[in-house]
Design a protein around this motif. Structure first.
Motif, short mmCIF file in Angstrom:
data_model
loop_
_atom_site.label_atom_id
_atom_site.label_comp_id
_atom_site.label_asym_id
_atom_site.label_seq_id
_atom_site.Cartn_x
_atom_site.Cartn_y
_atom_site.Cartn_z
N LYS A 131 12.48 -27.73 -31.44
CA LYS A 131 13.38 -28.19 -32.44
C LYS A 131 12.49 -27.77 -33.43
CE LYS A 131 15.35 -32.37 -32.56
NZ LYS A 131 16.81 -33.15 -32.25
N VAL A 132 13.09 -27.14 -34.62
CA VAL A 132 12.22 -27.14 -35.86
C VAL A 132 12.20 -28.24 -36.71
CG1 VAL A 132 12.07 -24.41 -35.69
CG2 VAL A 132 13.78 -25.81 -36.90
N CYS A 133 13.31 -28.96 -36.71
CA CYS A 133 13.40 -30.31 -37.43
C CYS A 133 13.66 -31.54 -36.61
CB CYS A 133 14.36 -30.06 -38.51
SG CYS A 133 14.74 -31.38 -39.54
N LEU A 134 13.12 -32.69 -37.10
CA LEU A 134 13.31 -33.67 -36.19
C LEU A 134 14.92 -34.06 -36.29
CD1 LEU A 134 11.98 -36.22 -35.00
CD2 LEU A 134 11.80 -37.19 -37.22
N PHE A 135 15.35 -33.88 -37.35
CA PHE A 135 16.95 -34.26 -37.54
C PHE A 135 17.90 -33.04 -37.14
CE2 PHE A 135 15.44 -37.44 -40.81
CZ PHE A 135 16.05 -38.50 -40.38
N GLY A 136 17.19 -31.91 -36.73
CA GLY A 136 17.94 -30.60 -36.63
C GLY A 136 18.89 -30.92 -35.14
N ASN A 137 20.13 -30.23 -35.13
CA ASN A 137 21.02 -30.66 -33.95
C ASN A 137 20.91 -29.28 -33.13
OD1 ASN A 137 22.65 -29.04 -35.52
ND2 ASN A 137 24.48 -29.63 -34.75
N LYS A 138 19.83 -28.35 -33.72
CA LYS A 138 19.90 -27.06 -32.81
C LYS A 138 18.68 -27.25 -32.11
CE LYS A 138 23.80 -25.05 -34.07
NZ LYS A 138 24.43 -26.36 -34.25
N GLU A 139 18.52 -26.81 -30.89
CA GLU A 139 17.48 -26.59 -29.99
C GLU A 139 17.65 -25.35 -29.13
OE1 GLU A 139 17.03 -30.11 -27.44
OE2 GLU A 139 17.22 -31.45 -29.22
N ILE A 140 16.24 -24.59 -28.90
CA ILE A 140 16.36 -23.46 -28.19
C ILE A 140 15.45 -23.80 -26.93
CG2 ILE A 140 15.09 -21.32 -28.21
CD1 ILE A 140 16.21 -20.91 -30.94
N SER A 141 15.94 -23.55 -25.76
CA SER A 141 15.16 -23.86 -24.54
C SER A 141 14.29 -22.65 -24.16
CB SER A 141 16.06 -23.74 -23.28
OG SER A 141 15.46 -24.17 -22.24
N LEU A 142 12.79 -23.09 -24.50
CA LEU A 142 11.63 -22.21 -24.15
C LEU A 142 11.57 -22.39 -22.60
CD1 LEU A 142 9.19 -22.94 -27.05
CD2 LEU A 142 10.95 -21.36 -26.87
N ARG A 143 12.01 -23.41 -22.28
CA ARG A 143 11.56 -23.61 -20.51
C ARG A 143 12.60 -22.56 -19.78
NH1 ARG A 143 15.09 -28.34 -18.38
NH2 ARG A 143 16.53 -26.80 -18.61
N ASP A 144 13.75 -22.57 -20.31
CA ASP A 144 14.66 -21.45 -19.76
C ASP A 144 14.29 -20.10 -19.90
OD1 ASP A 144 16.11 -23.55 -18.86
OD2 ASP A 144 17.75 -23.08 -19.95
N ALA A 145 13.71 -19.99 -21.00
CA ALA A 145 12.85 -18.58 -21.52
C ALA A 145 11.84 -18.25 -20.60
CB ALA A 145 12.71 -18.42 -22.85
N LEU A 146 11.09 -19.28 -20.46
CA LEU A 146 9.73 -18.91 -19.50
C LEU A 146 10.27 -18.79 -18.18
CD1 LEU A 146 7.44 -22.03 -20.39
CD2 LEU A 146 6.95 -19.42 -20.00
N ARG A 147 11.40 -19.56 -17.68
CA ARG A 147 11.62 -19.61 -16.12
C ARG A 147 12.60 -18.29 -15.88
NH1 ARG A 147 12.58 -25.95 -14.69
NH2 ARG A 147 10.53 -26.73 -15.49
N SER A 148 13.05 -17.41 -17.01
CA SER A 148 13.60 -16.49 -16.79
C SER A 148 12.75 -15.16 -16.77
CB SER A 148 14.76 -16.06 -17.78
OG SER A 148 15.59 -17.19 -18.11
N LYS A 149 11.53 -15.52 -16.94
CA LYS A 149 10.37 -14.44 -16.83
C LYS A 149 10.33 -13.59 -18.18
CE LYS A 149 8.94 -14.94 -12.37
NZ LYS A 149 9.40 -16.64 -12.36
#
Ligand code: GTP
Ligand code: SAM
Ligand code: SF4
Length: 482
Positions: A239-257
């Protein structure tokens, strides 16, 4: 603690220790110098001491801190300090044991105070976070100031912020100015201190008192202009902002190799989308839970290539003839498809820039502008898709050489007036063949990604003007589209 309690996440949703270290290393290599473990409650993680010890092995990381409810500090703080913990923030909204029980629905006020005192003894200057709420704990402001008389602590009053589910009422907010007024009635000499460039709090002090006081004015005087923070949730969303409603899953990116370069590109694209300030209060109220962009599994991502490779699986069925009957470079003497042999060509530095536009219409353009599309941050995701596609070009275009790309940059820019997203890719390599196909593939897939992310709103979008802007290097000389 809400009356109904909180539902814990299944363990395998959470980042493993190795994933935490891996991501931490990447962030530190990209310039992060301070990591704070917060929550939720970081001390519920049994391996918190190991995590801190391991983070402290990152040579360029200057500071590791935690923000905690303080309930287990008397047991954990010594091992935490041994592991290398640099900074400690403790949340405490009341100095009255009975009130503490009301808020937290448990006993333990004495333990928190003992934890603060232990921290001071061990040489920390703990920050004590107190969220002020009108008609709840405003009558304790002066008690908290008194708390700084003999203790070297930094008591920070936080303006109550409207998060989903915390029953925001506008009349609950006690502003910085109102609080300052209450304090100055009793301590007129209450003085401001200098602040660091990226501090969240404004520092003050009663002259002669051991500790100090701070104000975190997120609501009435936001500090977004100097904000240099990124958040990674326990389940791996950036999350680039505490109030932001957008999140990007780095976990899924990692687990997708996903490769390290792609992760860095994903992070960098998200950071570049960080807004100048958080959403206005009207936008924050009753926002639905965050939308999470699930990183596409690599298997899914390469589906178009897979379809193409199946189509071309029997090359003897493909016949390519030139209209003037001349030998074509991509077919052999028997008329079968073949790759051009470039082994005799010299290695040169080659660059190519390609561009594409996608007309999206006014509704989607507005949604992209406010970054409010359900599927996530369109511009960041399409940029990343473009980068990944450039690297897959030889899988997609049958007779294209598999080259080592040295750099791919994809830019996605919204043209609000023309209701259009422009995608530009610039690709570079040092090799025996050019990179124009890589650049063209990058912008095409980036445009398709914009389409995919916006199609829930409308199908009335047109991908157009896919073209090569320029190219340099190679035997045929440079090309510049006029
Ligand atoms: N708006 C906004 N508020 C923040 C941010 N980070 C922290 N805060 C506020 O600061 C409060 C205390 O957070 P902490 O976990 O102690 O972190 P911190 O203030 O960043 O800690 P320090 O690094 O010690 O200054 C939070 O409850 C928020 O009110 C941020 O990035 N944006
Ligand atoms: C969410 S807590 C997480 C870490 C840890 N569990 C704790 O209690 O400190 C981090 C900080 O956010 C503050 N906080 C929580 N809800 C808040 C709100 N609605 N407005 C402002 N600050 C809030 C807490 O007081 C705490 O200082
Ligand atoms: S930009 Fe977001 S994270 Fe940064 S200070 Fe503003 S609200 Fe907080």
């Amino acid at each position: 603690m809400p009356a109904e309690g909180v539902t814990l996440q299944p363990k395998n949703n959470l980042l493993t220790n190795d994933e935490i270290y891996y991501l931490a290393r990447i962030f530190v290599e990209q310039g992060v110098r301070k990591i704070r473990l917060t929550g939720g409650e970081p001390t519920v993680r049994r391996d918190i001491v190991d995590i801190i010890a391991k983070l402290k092995e990152l040579p360029k990381l200057e500071n590791v801190g935690i923000t905690t409810n303080g309930l287990v500090l008397t047991r954990l703080l010594v091992p935490l300090q041994r592991a290398g913990l640099d900074a400690l923030n403790i949340s405490l909204d009341t100095l009255r044991p009975q009130r503490f029980e009301e808020i937290t629905r448990r006993k333990g006020w004495e333990r928190v105070i003992a934890g603060i005192d232990l921290a001071i003894q061990l040489g920390y200057k703990p920050k004590v976070n107190c969220v002020l709420m009108k008609n709840f704990n405003e009558d304790e402001i002066c008690d908290f100031i008194e708390f700084t008389r003999d203790r070297n602590v930094d008591v920070r009053f936080i303006e109550y912020m409207p998060f989903m589910g915390n029953k925001w009422q506008t009349d609950k907010l006690l502003s910085f100015n109102e609080t300052l007024k209450i304090i100055r009635e009793k301590w007129p000499e209450f003085e401001a201190l200098p602040n660091g460039p990226n501090d969240t709090s404004k520092a003050y002090k009663v002259p002669g008192y051991k500790g100090q006081v701070g104000f975190i004015t997120s609501m009435t005087e936001h500090f977004c202009g100097s904000c240099n923070r990124l958040r990674l949730t326990a389940d791996g969303n950036l999350k680039v902002c505490l109030f932001g409603n957008k999140e990007i899953s780095l976990r899924d990116a990692l687990r997708s190799k996903c490769s390290e370069d792609d992760l860095v590109a994903l992070i960098s694209a998200a950071v570049k989308r960080k807004k100048k300030q958080h959403a206005g209060r009207h936008q924050i109220f009753n926002k639905p839970p965050t939308d999470i962009f699930k990183f596409p599994k690599l298997n899914n991502f390469i589906t178009p290539a897979y379809v193409l490779s199946r189509y071309f699986a029997k090359p003897q069925q493909i016949r390519i003839y030139s209209s003037n009957g001349k030998q074509l470079t991509h077919i052999d003497k028997t008329g079968k498809a073949s790759m051009v042999d470039v082994s005799e060509k010299p290695n040169t530095t080659r660059t190519a820039i390609a561009r594409a536009n996608i007309y999206v219409g006014s509704e989607v353009a507005q949604l992209i502008h406010s970054n409010n599309l359900k599927k996530g941050d369109v511009l960041s995701v399409s940029q990343l898709a473009g980068i990944m596609a450039a690297k897959k070009t030889s899988d997609l275009i049958p007779l294209c050489h598999n080259i080592t790309i040295s750099s791919v940059k994809v830019n996605a820019v919204l043209d609000l007036d023309n209701e259009m997203v422009t995608l530009e890719a610039s690709v570079r390599c040092t090799g025996q063949t050019g990179v124009e196909m890589e650049a063209l593939t990058a912008v095409s897939v980036a445009a398709l990604t914009v389409y995919d992310m916006c199609k829930a709103v409308t199908h009335d979008m047109i991908i157009k003007d896919i073209h090569l802007v320029s190219k340099s290097g190679g035997q045929r000389g440079d090309f510049q589209r006029k």
